[in-house]
Write an enzyme that holds these catalytic residues in place. Structure first.
Site, PDB file in Angstrom:
ATOM      1  N   ASP A  62      23.049   6.819  79.969  1.00  0.00           N
ATOM      2  CA  ASP A  62      23.195   5.533  80.655  1.00  0.00           C
ATOM      3  C   ASP A  62      24.653   5.235  80.973  1.00  0.00           C
ATOM      4  O   ASP A  62      25.560   5.931  80.522  1.00  0.00           O
ATOM      5  CB  ASP A  62      22.580   4.403  79.803  1.00  0.00           C
ATOM      6  N   ASN A 128      17.187  -3.653  68.348  1.00  0.00           N
ATOM      7  CA  ASN A 128      15.859  -4.077  68.818  1.00  0.00           C
ATOM      8  C   ASN A 128      14.951  -2.885  69.111  1.00  0.00           C
ATOM      9  O   ASN A 128      13.901  -3.039  69.722  1.00  0.00           O
ATOM     10  CB  ASN A 128      16.002  -4.957  70.075  1.00  0.00           C
ATOM     11  N   HIS A 130      15.710  -0.236  70.983  1.00  0.00           N
ATOM     12  CA  HIS A 130      15.866   0.432  72.286  1.00  0.00           C
ATOM     13  C   HIS A 130      16.394   1.859  72.117  1.00  0.00           C
ATOM     14  O   HIS A 130      17.065   2.182  71.137  1.00  0.00           O
ATOM     15  CB  HIS A 130      16.717  -0.394  73.256  1.00  0.00           C
ATOM     16  N   GLU A 135      15.035  -1.247  76.975  1.00  0.00           N
ATOM     17  CA  GLU A 135      14.849  -2.401  76.105  1.00  0.00           C
ATOM     18  C   GLU A 135      13.357  -2.612  75.823  1.00  0.00           C
ATOM     19  O   GLU A 135      12.495  -2.032  76.502  1.00  0.00           O
ATOM     20  CB  GLU A 135      15.447  -3.644  76.780  1.00  0.00           C
TER      21      GLU A 135
HETATM   22  P1  PGA Z   1      25.431   1.976  68.548  1.00  0.00           P
HETATM   23  O1  PGA Z   1      24.367   1.771  69.696  1.00  0.00           O
HETATM   24  O2  PGA Z   1      25.487   3.446  68.305  1.00  0.00           O
HETATM   25  O3  PGA Z   1      26.717   1.451  69.121  1.00  0.00           O
HETATM   26  O4  PGA Z   1      24.942   1.211  67.383  1.00  0.00           O
HETATM   27  C1  PGA Z   1      23.178   2.499  69.634  1.00  0.00           C
HETATM   28  C2  PGA Z   1      22.257   2.037  70.718  1.00  0.00           C
HETATM   29  O5  PGA Z   1      22.329   0.854  71.088  1.00  0.00           O
HETATM   30  O6  PGA Z   1      21.460   2.839  71.187  1.00  0.00           O
END
Ligand code: PGA
Length: 241
Positions: A62, A128, A130, A135
């Site tokens: 992404d 959450n 994702h 999401e």
């Molecule tokens: P993070 O994000 O590694 O910064 O915790 C992970 C994600 O949101 O997929």
């Protein structure tokens, strides 16, 4: 799902390096890569390793909408800073966050994915549930798309930006359908704020409300957790490395 519980994120990076090395050894040439805080130790281990990716392709999950590749918080910049500066790939793909026609950019990215079958896909997980920026509610057969980030994701990302108003509200993300096409998936999670999402992903129902729960339907998933992220798992006591 193979669950590996390690002491901390540093040990997790070392365990992840072994997964990458095994993938290289069996001839994987296309690596799906992730950004965020989670894979930092994995990339540090890759950088310190003797693995060579100049014969390989990378495809990132992404990118934020509105950030140029040279913006310090763009995922293109992140990848250069954490991995590509030391371990160049033959080609590295990320969505273009500045694309004037996001739909065309998503179609271009789906073509990149159609042209290069991912052998190993690295993932983090959002608080959450994702994966990528898919999401809750994202369809399991989704393709690359523009996403309105949820308030919880925006809040979690705010730590990387000087002012809350600077946090991008939209992103381009590979869909869950493409993620599930990978031959093998390696998901890492560290810290107690991931424990609920990890429990829901592994032990909860398969539901679009928890996007990562779709991984229960993938035949080859390795999950590397520290003890804090594994704390809510009923199997946590048996799974350790
Ligand atoms: P993070 O994000 O590694 O910064 O915790 C992970 C994600 O949101 O997929």
């Amino acid at each position: 799902m193979q669950i590996i519980v390690v002491k901390d994120k540093v040990a997790g990076g070392k365990a992840a390096l072994k997964v990458f090395a095994a993938a290289k050894a069996r001839g994987v040439k296309v690596f799906g890569l992730a950004t965020g805080g989670t894979p930092e130790t994995t990339y540090a281990e890759l950088v310190a390793s003797d693995l060579d990716f100049t014969d390989s392709i990378s495809i990132n999950l992404d990118e934020y909408v509105g950030l140029a590749a040279d913006h310090p918080q763009s995922y293109a910049y992140y990848m250069h800073h954490h991995l590509f500066f030391a371990k160049p790939f033959a080609a590295s793909y990320l969505p273009n966050g500045l694309a004037t026609d996001p739909a065309a950019e998503c179609a271009r990215y789906d073509q990149v994915l159609a042209d290069h079958h991912v052998g190993l896909q690295l993932l983090g997980i959002g608080r959450n549930g994702h994966i990528g920026f898919n999401e809750p509610g994202s369809p399991f057969d989704g393709t690359t798309h523009e996403v309105a980030l949820t308030p919880s994701t925006i809040a979690a990302n705010a730590r990387f930006f000087a002012r809350p108003a600077d946090v991008p509200k939209r992103a381009l993300s590979m869909g869950i359908g493409a993620i599930m096409q990978a031959d093998q998936i390696l998901l890492e999670a560290y810290g107690s704020d991931k424990a609920a999402a990890i429990q829901a992903m592994i032990e909860g129902p398969v539901t679009t409300a928890v996007p990562a729960s779709v991984l229960q339907q993938h035949p080859n998933v390795i999950v590397i957790l520290d003890q804090a992220a594994a704390a809510k798992l009923s199997v946590a006591g048996q799974a350790s490395a």
